[in-house]
Design a protein around this motif. Structure first.
Motif, PDB file in Angstrom:
ATOM      1  N   CYS A 151      -4.171  -1.668  -3.556  1.00 52.07           N
ATOM      2  CA  CYS A 151      -2.884  -0.981  -3.700  1.00 52.07           C
ATOM      3  C   CYS A 151      -2.924   0.030  -4.839  1.00 52.07           C
ATOM      4  O   CYS A 151      -2.329   1.109  -4.746  1.00 52.07           O
ATOM      5  N   SER A 185      -4.585   3.020  -3.552  1.00 48.65           N
ATOM      6  CA  SER A 185      -3.698   3.746  -2.642  1.00 48.65           C
ATOM      7  C   SER A 185      -2.754   4.662  -3.413  1.00 48.65           C
ATOM      8  O   SER A 185      -2.515   5.812  -3.024  1.00 48.65           O
ATOM      9  N   SER A 230      -5.997  -4.922   2.063  1.00 45.75           N
ATOM     10  CA  SER A 230      -6.028  -5.653   0.795  1.00 45.75           C
ATOM     11  C   SER A 230      -6.402  -7.124   0.947  1.00 45.75           C
ATOM     12  O   SER A 230      -6.472  -7.839  -0.051  1.00 45.75           O
ATOM     13  N   GLU A 245       0.850  -1.187   0.000  1.00 46.04           N
ATOM     14  CA  GLU A 245       0.000   0.000   0.000  1.00 46.04           C
ATOM     15  C   GLU A 245       0.886   1.237   0.000  1.00 46.04           C
ATOM     16  O   GLU A 245       1.592   1.504   0.972  1.00 46.04           O
TER      17      GLU A 245
END
Length: 396
Positions: free
Chosen positions: A181, A184, A332, A153
């Protein structure tokens, strides 16, 4: 005959981390009739070095890597070559780093930006890990198309977004390993949203199942419940919570043995904690294993107590071997698992972890249900490999 696509992968070294394992898997599955593959390591070492596919060409270490490999080496080189100011800067930057300051920009300008480019020009170059591999590819390597791979992340690991921005704008594509991710990255750097994509880590279920039947796990005659965790011995893996959870389970009378595969800087601290909780007999740090699959196969429950992850390679491996999984609810995790369908997902605290494991211990039918559900999941590794090819070749 069509000329092969020249592709370069750059990573620090081939240690026992998830990113390194993901690269090994990718290089086992890539089509060598289609790609001419070079691999550049900053250090030619690590648990997986001897597992590098022989069809991939491991480049010699660039000599300049040697002199900046450590502060002492660089300072010695700088003084020997009449660069006392550079030596003093290196000492000062080390002092700043010890005080907890981020010195990535200063280190880049002093050392890494001076490294010459490889003579060869590539069709595709991939910085396969955040940090220096991405910066080296973006700032120095000559290639038509450049990729930067981020395995965690971004908002949790980013230390200097403005400095990263300088390199990211020189990449054609930014790749993450899960949708969480990707989100992010886009949250922190929205201007790169259109060139940020998700490519899942590649796994060969056939190869993993074959390796699970080669070698042995524990050879003792322990007849209790075997737990297993895999990951670097670092704060992010939440082993302090795991140790306390193990203590709770032991106090409740459960006969367990919890092995941890991995190495890292937290080892001595964890060993002290294990002694304090008096669980030396049931929580065991067994170090690295080049083939962890017999241990996964042998385990009754796979446990992951991470605070955050990108997309856990170890969880994917446990899924392929159809293990009952107890895992913390890092962001996640829901890209990989579903609560009470393919895993027991719990809060990030020792009590919840212990309760989740206890639920699995007491309910073998529940463990079997999770295993059966994992067996029904599709193997989409070939589809994912084609997605890699499509992105690699999109701009050529």
């Amino acid at each position: 005959m069509k000329e092969k696509i020249k592709i370069l992968f750059v990573i620090y070294y081939l240690g026992s981390g998830g990113a390194e394992k993901a690269l090994i898997n990718l290089l086992d599955m890539i089509d060598y009739e289609r790609y001419q593959v070079d691999v550049l390591l900053f250090k030619q070492e690590g648990l997986y070095l001897d597992q590098l596919n022989p069809k991939a060409n491991l480049l010699p270490i660039i000599p300049e890597f040697e002199k900046i490999d450590s502060n002492k080496k660089y300072i010695k080189w700088a003084l020997k070559n009449g660069k006392p100011i550079s030596a003093l800067k290196k000492v000062y930057y080390f002092y700043c780093w010890k005080k907890g300051k981020n010195i990535d920009r200063q280190e880049w300008e002093l050392c890494w930006s001076k490294i010459p480019s490889l003579k060869k020009e590539y069709d595709v170059a991939v910085g396969y890990m955040q940090g220096l591999p991405i910066r080296y590819v973006a700032g120095i390597v000559k290639a038509k198309v450049k990729f930067g791979w981020i395995h965690s992340e971004y908002e949790k690991i980013s230390k200097n977004i403005n400095f990263d921005r300088y390199f990211f704008q020189r990449l054609n594509y930014i790749i993450s390993v899960s949708d969480k991710c990707t989100n992010s990255i886009c949250k922190c750097l929205p201007e790169f949203k259109d060139k940020t994509f998700t490519l899942l880590n590649l796994m060969s279920s056939k190869l993993i199942n074959e390796k699970a039947n080669v070698g042995e796990g524990d050879t003792d005659k322990f007849d209790g419940i075997r737990l297993l965790s895999i990951g670097r011995l670092e704060k992010v893996k939440g082993y302090e919570m795991a140790i306390e959870a193990c203590s709770i389970l032991k106090q409740k009378g459960h006969k367990i043995r919890w092995n941890v595969i991995g190495i890292g800087g937290l080892k001595n601290e964890l060993l002290t904690l294990i002694r304090q909780f008096n669980i030396e007999d049931c929580f065991i740090l067994i170090g690295e294993r080049s083939n962890p699959y017999p241990f996964i196969k042998q385990a009754d429950i796979y446990v992951q107590t991470s605070l955050f992850e990108g997309k856990s390679v170890a969880i994917d491996e446990a899924k392929i071997l159809r293990k009952a999984i107890c895992v913390t609810n890092f962001n996640s995790v829901y890209d990989q698992l579903e609560h009470e369908k393919t895993a027991e997902i719990v809060e990030k605290n020792p009590q919840a972890i212990a309760a989740g494991i206890e639920k699995l211990i007491k309910n073998p039918d529940y463990r079997e249900l999770l295993s059966q559900n994992l067996a029904m999941e599709r193997d989409n590794s070939n589809e994912e490999l084609l997605k890699h090819y499509e992105l690699f070749e999109r701009d050529l």
